[in-house]
Every structure is written in C-alpha cells, then in structure tokens.
Scaffold this motif. Structure first.
Motif, mmCIF file in Angstrom:
data_model
loop_
_atom_site.group_PDB
_atom_site.id
_atom_site.type_symbol
_atom_site.label_atom_id
_atom_site.label_comp_id
_atom_site.label_asym_id
_atom_site.label_seq_id
_atom_site.Cartn_x
_atom_site.Cartn_y
_atom_site.Cartn_z
ATOM 1 N N CYS A 201 9.551 -2.256 4.375
ATOM 2 C CA CYS A 201 8.450 -3.074 3.756
ATOM 3 C C CYS A 201 8.600 -4.623 4.200
ATOM 4 O O CYS A 201 7.554 -5.418 4.470
ATOM 5 N N ALA A 202 9.888 -5.093 4.757
ATOM 6 C CA ALA A 202 9.903 -6.497 5.119
ATOM 7 C C ALA A 202 9.497 -6.641 6.607
ATOM 8 O O ALA A 202 9.144 -7.744 7.017
ATOM 9 N N MET A 248 7.848 -6.478 -0.590
ATOM 10 C CA MET A 248 6.388 -5.986 -0.799
ATOM 11 C C MET A 248 5.675 -6.969 -1.947
ATOM 12 O O MET A 248 6.031 -7.589 -2.607
ATOM 13 N N SER A 249 4.284 -6.933 -1.087
ATOM 14 C CA SER A 249 3.327 -7.832 -1.803
ATOM 15 C C SER A 249 2.953 -7.413 -3.378
ATOM 16 O O SER A 249 3.044 -6.077 -3.656
ATOM 17 N N LYS A 255 -0.473 -0.699 -6.233
ATOM 18 C CA LYS A 255 -0.691 0.661 -5.894
ATOM 19 C C LYS A 255 0.366 1.471 -5.617
ATOM 20 O O LYS A 255 0.289 2.866 -5.856
ATOM 21 N N VAL A 256 1.501 1.208 -5.355
ATOM 22 C CA VAL A 256 2.681 1.943 -5.352
ATOM 23 C C VAL A 256 2.988 2.589 -6.739
ATOM 24 O O VAL A 256 3.283 3.753 -6.959
ATOM 25 N N LEU A 257 3.085 1.515 -7.789
ATOM 26 C CA LEU A 257 3.169 2.056 -9.180
ATOM 27 C C LEU A 257 2.269 3.201 -9.498
ATOM 28 O O LEU A 257 2.334 4.121 -10.447
ATOM 29 N N ARG A 258 0.831 2.884 -9.181
ATOM 30 C CA ARG A 258 -0.088 4.078 -9.606
ATOM 31 C C ARG A 258 0.043 5.218 -8.689
ATOM 32 O O ARG A 258 0.039 6.330 -9.501
ATOM 33 N N ALA A 259 0.551 5.305 -7.722
ATOM 34 C CA ALA A 259 0.949 6.641 -6.927
ATOM 35 C C ALA A 259 2.172 7.129 -7.738
ATOM 36 O O ALA A 259 2.166 8.584 -7.840
ATOM 37 N N LEU A 260 3.146 6.567 -8.117
ATOM 38 C CA LEU A 260 4.089 6.866 -8.797
ATOM 39 C C LEU A 260 3.876 7.734 -10.206
ATOM 40 O O LEU A 260 4.292 8.710 -10.500
ATOM 41 N N GLN A 261 2.917 6.929 -10.791
ATOM 42 C CA GLN A 261 2.460 7.423 -12.205
ATOM 43 C C GLN A 261 1.621 8.726 -12.038
ATOM 44 O O GLN A 261 1.894 9.655 -13.017
ATOM 45 N N GLU A 262 0.697 8.713 -11.226
ATOM 46 C CA GLU A 262 -0.201 9.614 -11.167
ATOM 47 C C GLU A 262 -0.090 10.740 -10.048
ATOM 48 O O GLU A 262 -0.491 11.741 -10.104
ATOM 49 N N GLY A 263 1.024 10.435 -9.145
ATOM 50 C CA GLY A 263 0.995 11.481 -7.912
ATOM 51 C C GLY A 263 -0.189 11.515 -7.079
ATOM 52 O O GLY A 263 -0.529 12.485 -6.499
ATOM 53 N N LYS A 264 -0.875 10.518 -7.029
ATOM 54 C CA LYS A 264 -2.122 10.504 -6.347
ATOM 55 C C LYS A 264 -2.329 8.949 -5.571
ATOM 56 O O LYS A 264 -1.842 7.977 -5.834
ATOM 57 N N ARG A 296 7.603 -12.573 -8.652
ATOM 58 C CA ARG A 296 7.203 -11.884 -7.350
ATOM 59 C C ARG A 296 7.473 -10.308 -7.342
ATOM 60 O O ARG A 296 7.419 -9.565 -6.407
ATOM 61 N N PHE A 297 8.129 -9.848 -8.171
ATOM 62 C CA PHE A 297 8.191 -8.132 -8.515
ATOM 63 C C PHE A 297 7.664 -7.701 -9.848
ATOM 64 O O PHE A 297 8.113 -8.411 -10.903
ATOM 65 N N ARG A 298 7.005 -6.651 -9.810
ATOM 66 C CA ARG A 298 6.589 -6.302 -11.106
ATOM 67 C C ARG A 298 7.638 -5.348 -11.897
ATOM 68 O O ARG A 298 8.567 -4.650 -11.471
#
Length: 391
Positions: A201-202, A248-249, A255-264, A296-298
C-alpha cells in the motif's frame, strides 16, 4: 562429472558386456545380479539411470520397477528383456519405465536411449531447482529461521490460526520478516492451493490504490483504456496480503472495510457488485492505534483487520537466532551465485551477533552478501570490522 548407471541382470555375461561398453562411453557403472540386490542398491544410492532385466530370480524387473517408482519416482529405468513382447513393453512404460529394449540390445539404440534418459534426469533436476526458486519468490526464502522464544511463540500461533479464516494483523519494524509470516500463514492454510496476492500500500499512489485493489471499468478515467481486474478479484479463493496498510488513504480504507463486511467489491467506474471470497492478512510498521488517535486510520477497520494480532520482534530482540540466520544466508547466497558455501569464523559470527541491526533481517542478509563478495576464502573478524563496522 560422469553419470552413474546401475545394471541389473542375472546373466553375468550381459552385465560384463554392458559394463565394458558403458564404461568405455564414460559412464560410471555398478552391477547387481538379481532384482532384490538391485532394489537394495537403488534405495541406498543415487543412480542417474538403471538398466534392468525382466526375468530374474528373487524379484523380476517389473516388480523392481514398481517398488522404485513408489519410493524414487524420478529414477530413470530402461527395461531390457529377451522374453518380452509388445504387451510387456507397454506394461513396463505404463509402470514408469523410461523405455523398453529387447535382448540382445542394439548398441546404438541402447546408447541413444541412455543419453535421452540422462537428459530427462537432468531436466527433472533442473525443473525441481527452478520450481524451488519460484516457490522462494512466491512464499519467501524458507521457513522462519531461528529457535528464539519470540519466534517459537509466533510458530505456535500460526499453527493454531492457519487453518481458520480469521483475519490477521502483523506488526513490526521494517525488515523483520512480516511478509514471511504472512506467506507461511497462507502456505499452511486451507487456501494454500489458491492464490496469494500481495499489495504494498505504501508503494501505490493514493489516487491509484482503489483501482489497484478493486479494479476499474473501461473509460472510468482518462487512462482506463480497458477493464482491469483488481487485487481482491485476483485473490478470490485465496489470500490477499495488504502490506503497509497504515499508509492507505482514508477513502480506500472505507472501501476495504465495506469489502470485508459484505464480501463484495465494486470496480472504479462500475455499479455492479462482485462477490469475493478472500482471507485478508494485513501488515504495518506503524502503531495503528496511534494513527487512529491522529485521525489517519479508521478504528472500525483496525478492529476488522486485527482479529488476530501477531507482533514480529526486531532482530536485536532475538539475537540468539543470528548465527542460524547467518548460516542460512551463506547457503542461500552461495546457491544464487552458484558457488561453494563460504566459511565464517566464530569470532566473526560473535561480532555480528552483537551488532545493532537497525535494518533487521533484511540488513543482515545484505551484510552477509557483502562479506561473501569482499572477503577471501573465509570470512573473518577482520572482514567484519573492515567492511561492516568500517574500523
């Protein structure tokens, strides 16, 4: 170096004749007078090729062939027989024989067949070496080297969590081997047959990270001349390793969080949801909780990623592993350079074990390579002082 051939035949005259011919051609030849003796020799030694008769006392050639293929399947076996037919030849080849030649063997055919068998043997060895190099590039240079207590604890943790689907967050300084922990985790997981896709990511500009992770549709932005599959889709059925995730921005984190939550996931410029089945392993050299405090990080992403936390200690915190690592790198680099392994004095090892390794294992590997290149026949304490400590 000459190739070694084992001749198995109950007829002394045949053995003597083949031994004389093959020795004249430059082969090193050994003999066995029956199948049982031949099998014992094959299992105890490494032969480049075996020439084996079929009709023999104690154990016939086809039985020898079966047992050798079960124990040493890379062995090249040429079956010869004066009692055979097409059915016997086909059976021998099906069981793993390189070729079948009738007795008395035609000399030219035998030599050509033997040469081809040697080429195949060499090709098998070369293929294995290449595969090993490829695996090293994919999964790291080797298993984790060392017997220190911190490393033993990491191994124990990996044994417990590898078969699960738990997400893992790996922390530690640069150069400690976080990638190696991730690769070992994948290699020993139920997803080992699937892909392991790595994303640094860097190293990716913030404006491109979403396209890199989720892909994009053709025309979604100026340079998007064709549809691109992102890393999440590439890792489907396997593991996605997000290295240096602390860089990571915030937009990409969401969006990564959403992908992990929903698998989509949804590609950039697209509106179709795509299901993905990935196990995410993340790594960072930053204190993510401190990054959370500084906005800087969620925090929610931190908790999603950090189901299991693994901290990899610095090399200075596991100094007892340094001699083993030095030995490992001496062998690894010698293989890469196609040179004999260079020896190192105990005094040199002791000096390196006391060094302050700010670059951790990555720095140690570079130092060992430098010493191999610059030292004479043996790496000495003086070499360490001259080329590493700059005394």
């Amino acid at each position: 170096m000459s190739h070694t051939v084992l001749v198995i035949d109950d007829e002394r005259a045949i053995r003597a004749s083949l031994s004389e011919i093959l020795s004249f051609e430059g082969y090193k030849v050994e003999e066995a007078s029956d199948g049982a003796e031949g099998l014992k020799k094959i299992l105890a030694n490494a032969y480049d090729c075996v020439i084996c008769d079929i009709k023999m006392p104690k154990m016939d050639g086809l039985e020898v062939l079966e047992k050798v293929m079960a124990e040493k399947p890379d062995t090249q076996i040429i079956i010869i027989s004066g009692h055979g037919n097409i059915e016997t030849a086909v059976e021998a080849v099906k069981k793993g024989a390189f070729d079948y030649i009738s007795k008395p063997p035609d000399l030219n055919r035998l030599l050509i067949t033997l040469r081809n068998a040697m080429e195949r043997k060499d090709l098998v060895v070369e293929t294995k070496q290449l595969r090993k190099k490829v695996e090293q590039k994919i999964f790291g240079e080797s298993d984790m080297i060392g017997n220190s207590e911190p490393l033993q604890k990491i191994r124990e943790t990996l044994t417990k969590i590898a078969p699960t689907e738990a997400r893992v967050l790996i922390t530690g300084e640069n150069g400690v081997g976080k990638e190696l922990v991730a690769r070992n985790l994948h290699k020993n997981s139920n997803r080992a047959k699937g892909p392991m896709i790595e994303v640094n990511c860097a190293a990716i500009p913030s404006e491109l990270i979403e396209s890199e992770l989720f892909g994009h549709e053709k025309g979604s932005f100026t340079s998007a001349v064709k549809t691109r599959i992102g890393k999440f889709e590439q890792a489907n059925g396997g593991t996605l390793f997000l290295d240096e995730i602390g860089d990571m921005s915030l937009d990409a984190q969401a969006k990564v969080l959403r992908a992990l939550q929903e698998g989509k996931i949804t590609r950039v410029g697209g509106d179709t949801e795509i299901k993905v089945d990935v196990r995410v392993i993340a790594a960072t050299n930053k204190d993510l909780l401190q990054e959370v405090n500084e906005k800087r990080f969620r925090l929610d992403l931190y908790h999603r990623l950090g189901v299991i936390l693994i901290h990899v200690p610095s090399l200075n915190q596991r100094r007892e592993d340094i001699p083993l690592l030095i030995d490992h790198f001496l062998n690894l680099i010698a293989t890469d350079y196609n040179q004999p392994v260079k020896e190192i004095d105990n005094a040199a090892v002791q000096l390196l074990s006391k060094h302050n390794w700010t670059g951790n294992i990555r720095e140690l590997k570079n130092v060992v390579e430098r010493l191999i290149i610059l030292s004479d026949k043996k790496i000495t304490k003086d070499d360490v002082e001259t080329y590493i400590l700059m005394k």
